[in-house]
Design an enzyme around this catalytic site. Structure first.
Site, mmCIF file in Angstrom:
data_model
loop_
_atom_site.group_PDB
_atom_site.id
_atom_site.type_symbol
_atom_site.label_atom_id
_atom_site.label_comp_id
_atom_site.label_asym_id
_atom_site.label_seq_id
_atom_site.Cartn_x
_atom_site.Cartn_y
_atom_site.Cartn_z
ATOM 1 N N CYS A 142 -3.474 -2.722 -3.865
ATOM 2 C CA CYS A 142 -2.951 -4.089 -3.726
ATOM 3 C C CYS A 142 -3.470 -4.815 -2.489
ATOM 4 C CB CYS A 142 -1.427 -4.058 -3.706
ATOM 5 S SG CYS A 142 -0.685 -3.212 -5.120
ATOM 6 N N ASN B 42 -5.394 -5.248 -9.294
ATOM 7 C CA ASN B 42 -5.993 -3.974 -9.710
ATOM 8 C C ASN B 42 -5.402 -3.567 -11.051
ATOM 9 O OD1 ASN B 42 -4.028 -3.049 -7.048
ATOM 10 N ND2 ASN B 42 -3.475 -2.272 -9.058
#
Length: 487
Positions: free
Chosen positions: A83, A275
């Site tokens: 992240c 992601n």
């Protein structure tokens, strides 16, 4: 009686008046040349769970509509499937290994971007944009990633987030809205002791205000091929789908507010994820499910819609691209990425065949640096710390998808052996066209020795060009030769 001189004077006045009337359209042209921009970033959302990318089970009508009105990229990549590391790249146009953004910023992890980096939001503020952020931030320091306005809302209630954003949407100045959800990230805390149950994706039985809780049966979901098809996996994916459907509702509400403000025609909308899905084999890895992500862009000035673009683009390209959309000048050498604005309308643009990825940490206890080069069909992964056991993010370790395999001593995790997932070779070379699941490592195959060396050369050049401190590790083993150290 009008004299010729007076007639000429009247004609000149009419011409002048006509010119002044035509000039009144210039502010509209200026508005079009300085569009509003919405960058909508979800948390841990892969290509697996969107209708427009081929999933016929998941309900994402609003994002599917965006794809039908814009362009859908099928080879878009983050640079790190983590992240904070990914978000620093999105907002800077620089790889994290060159900015100190090696991993998570919060708590004791404390990774932070160098003070001299100039971010996208700061550049847009200087250019006269109103910049605002809402939801997940996860970058530091704030002076580098400064926004004019910080909006507050439940980051899992995307409808509420959209409603709170109305003031920015109605701004008289062009705006940049950085809209970041917590969905579909797994919830907290992570409790591996209770492994045989879904590890919550933030779903609440009572639901959220104004949000329909669209639920899915574990029997109906689609299990990606890289995951084991187990009861636990299906239960967790069903919750993941529910979380994705919340995102879609909030996105729809945001578009509704944009339409009410009469700004659909001068607002560029970008949807991405930081992601891949929060499952082992995706998030925190550099395998395709971790870094190959949805990217949907609607540019209202485009003459094409509903197209699919096959260009290989990367999140490191986003900052220069958005600056180009905003007509903000910049030094191209200030970024590691390059703008893809000019190829938005193309389906098969030439010269967009390669991308690179760079992952070093997730949490600070997860040191496992990997560097990646993808050129056309070939992909090389360099596992720099390959002698270490592959480390797990806390949420993935606790996931019942993993624990159901691990606690029962099952040999396989999807198409891979558990031991091969945990203990990886130094180099992994794949032909993505022939081996999309990345299970056939060609690095030790003599037939591919020339390709391996070529890909290594590309990777080394990338590291040199982007000031990667881990470049020195190429010489690590050669420097130990003859020292008695067991290699």
């Amino acid at each position: 009686m009008k004299t010729p001189l007076r007639i000429a004077h009247v004609v000149l006045l009419c011409i002048a008046f006509s010119c002044s009337k035509s000039n009144e359209t210039k502010p509209k042209a200026k508005a079009n040349s300085n569009p509003n921009i919405i960058l909508f970033v979800s948390d841990d959302h892969g290509m697996d769970a969107l209708g427009c990318y081929g999933n016929q089970i998941i309900k994402t009508p609003n994002l599917d509509k965006l794809a039908s009105e814009g362009v859908k990229f099928t080879n878009a990549y983050c640079t790190s499937a983590s992240c904070a590391a990914s978000r620093s790249v999105i907002l800077s146009g620089l790889y994290g290994h060159a900015t100190g953004s090696y991993g998570h910023v919060h708590d004791y992890h404390h990774f932070s971007t160098y003070d001299n980096v100039k971010s996208l939001s700061n550049r847009l503020t200087e250019a006269g944009y109103v910049t605002a952020r809402i939801g997940k931030y996860h970058v530091a320091p704030e002076a580098v990633y400064q926004f004019d306005e910080v909006l507050e809302a439940d980051p899992r209630n995307t409808v509420e987030m959209a409603d709170v954003s109305k003031g920015v949407i109605h701004s008289e100045k062009p705006f940049f809205l950085y809209f970041c959800t917590d969905d579909p990230h797994r919830g907290h805390p992570f409790t591996p002791e209770k492994w045989d149950m879904p590890n919550s994706f933030g779903n609440k039985k009572e639901g959220y205000k104004d949000v329909e809780q669209i639920t899915y049966s574990p029997d109906e979901i689609l299990v990606p091929e890289f995951l084991p098809d187990t009861k636990q996996t299906r239960e967790e994916i069903a919750q993941y789908y529910q979380s994705v459907s919340r995102i879609d509702q909030g996105f729809g509400r945001l578009m509704h507010h944009l339409k009410d403000a009469n700004k659909l025609e001068n607002t560029i909308v970008i949807y991405i994820s930081d992601n891949g899905m929060a499952f082992p084999g995706a998030k925190t890895t550099v395998y395709e499910p971790g870094i190959k992500l949805p990217c949907i862009i609607k540019d209202p000035t485009s003459n094409k819609n509903g197209i699919t673009n096959t260009a290989k683009i990367s999140w490191v390209d986003l900052t220069p691209t958005i600056l180009d959309f905003a007509n903000v000048s910049y030094d191209k050498t200030a970024f590691h990425g390059k703008s893809f604005k000019n190829i938005i309308d193309s389906e098969y643009p030439k010269g967009w065949d390669a991308i690179y990825a760079s992952h070093t940490f997730h949490e600070i206890t997860m040191y496992y640096p990997m560097r990646v080069a993808i050129d056309k069909n070939y992909k090389l992964i360099w596992n720099i710390a390959w002698r270490l056991e592959y480390p797990f993010a806390s949420d993935l370790w606790a996931a019942s998808t993993w624990q159901s395999i691990y606690r029962n001593d099952i040999e396989d995790f999807g198409p891979r052996k558990v031991k091969d997932y945990l203990f990886r070779p130094e180099f992994e070379l794949f032909n993505l066209k022939n081996d999309p699941l990345e299970t056939n490592n060609l690095a030790d195959n003599e037939k591919y020795a020339e390709i391996l060396e070529s890909m290594k050369a590309k990777l080394k050049k990338f590291q040199k060009d982007t000031s990667d401190p881990w470049m020195i590790m190429w010489d690590h083993e050669s420097s130990l030769q003859g020292t008695g150290v067991n290699l």
